[in-house]
Design a protein around this motif. Structure first.
Motif, short mmCIF file in Angstrom:
data_model
loop_
_atom_site.label_atom_id
_atom_site.label_comp_id
_atom_site.label_asym_id
_atom_site.label_seq_id
_atom_site.Cartn_x
_atom_site.Cartn_y
_atom_site.Cartn_z
N LEU A 140 6.69 -1.52 8.83
CA LEU A 140 6.48 -1.10 7.85
C LEU A 140 7.35 -0.43 7.11
N VAL A 141 7.97 0.62 7.84
CA VAL A 141 9.18 1.42 7.16
C VAL A 141 10.34 0.70 6.66
N LEU A 142 10.66 -0.53 7.68
CA LEU A 142 11.82 -1.26 7.19
C LEU A 142 11.45 -2.21 5.95
N LYS A 143 10.53 -2.71 5.77
CA LYS A 143 9.81 -3.43 4.71
C LYS A 143 9.33 -2.82 3.52
N HIS A 144 8.62 -1.76 3.80
CA HIS A 144 8.00 -1.22 2.65
C HIS A 144 8.42 0.44 2.88
N ARG A 145 9.77 0.54 2.90
CA ARG A 145 10.14 2.02 2.84
C ARG A 145 10.00 2.78 1.64
N LYS A 194 -0.45 -7.93 4.52
CA LYS A 194 -0.16 -8.72 3.53
C LYS A 194 -0.46 -8.30 2.01
N LYS A 195 -1.36 -7.38 2.01
CA LYS A 195 -1.71 -6.68 0.59
C LYS A 195 -1.18 -5.41 0.26
N GLN A 196 -0.08 -5.72 -0.30
CA GLN A 196 0.94 -4.60 -0.42
C GLN A 196 0.24 -3.49 -1.52
N LYS A 197 -0.48 -3.78 -2.24
CA LYS A 197 -1.28 -2.74 -3.21
C LYS A 197 -2.43 -1.98 -2.29
N ASP A 198 -3.05 -2.59 -1.30
CA ASP A 198 -3.63 -1.86 -0.43
C ASP A 198 -3.03 -0.98 0.39
N ILE A 203 -1.58 4.15 2.45
CA ILE A 203 -0.53 5.01 3.02
C ILE A 203 -0.22 6.62 2.32
N SER A 204 -0.48 6.21 1.08
CA SER A 204 -0.32 7.42 0.10
C SER A 204 -1.44 8.50 0.12
#
Length: 205
Positions: A140-145, A194-198, A203-204
């Protein structure tokens, strides 16, 4: 992201699977104490990984090993690890999907142990799936840093590096189990997140 702010009843309600995992590990630790403490016999009797027994058909040990431990120090080291890293993923994935992923990473790690090591005594511990959780975070850190605060990224990377330093320096640790869990978590992640919005919302939050 990793700080625990809930009271106990709220924690159980929000993270039932994390609570269940820690609860089972704790119950097995108490049972182990009443059986005379940690030794080869009690570890095996309570579902520890044993290559010969698995080869004889006791395949459930590929999973049950992940809820026992090798010593009290091992137990008290792993439980905060699981508590810290399980919660955010259970929140992101939902309890049922997180449970299935945890089972997968436990079994993946033990299969790697089974085929790539000849550990001489029964093994037990939640480190295999725990390193699987680290593998998921690294993915997740590498793909959605951009979705992680800087201090969370630093914490994940630092913890992972320190974990592998300890893996190779401390005698008696199942290196194949740690690496197997870690690789299993990375391999699983592209199919799970797969669901980047979720993901961003969870995470936030």
């Amino acid at each position: 992201m990793f700080r625990i702010t809930e009271d106990f009843p709220t924690f159980i309600r929000r993270y039932p699977v994390t609570t269940l995992i820690v609860g089972i590990c704790t119950i097995l630790m108490i049972i182990t104490t009443f059986m005379g403490g940690y030794n080869i016999n009690t570890i095996a009797q309570l579902g520890g990984y044993d290559k010969q027994l698995i080869n004889r058909g006791q395949i459930w040990r590929l999973l049950t090993y992940a809820f026992g431990h090798m010593s009290y120090a091992h137990f008290f080291l792993n439980m905060p690890f699981i508590l810290i890293f399980s919660r955010p993923l259970e929140r992101i994935l939902g309890s049922i999907k997180f449970l299935l992923n945890y089972v997968y990473m436990s079994v993946f790690a033990s299969i790697i142990i089974h085929f790539f090591s000849d550990y001489p005594i029964p093994l037990a511990g939640s480190s295999g799936p725990g390193y699987g959780l680290l593998g998921m975070y690294i993915f997740l850190v590498l793909k959605h840093r951009n979705k992680f605060p800087t201090y969370d990224k630093r914490f994940i990377i630092t913890f992972t590096v320190m974990g592998f330093i300890m893996t190779f320096l401390i005698p008696g640790i199942s290196i194949s189990g740690h690496i197997g869990g870690f690789v299993g978590g990375i391999l699983l992640s592209p199919f799970v997140f797969k669901k980047q919005k979720d993901l961003e919302f969870s995470i936030s939050g």
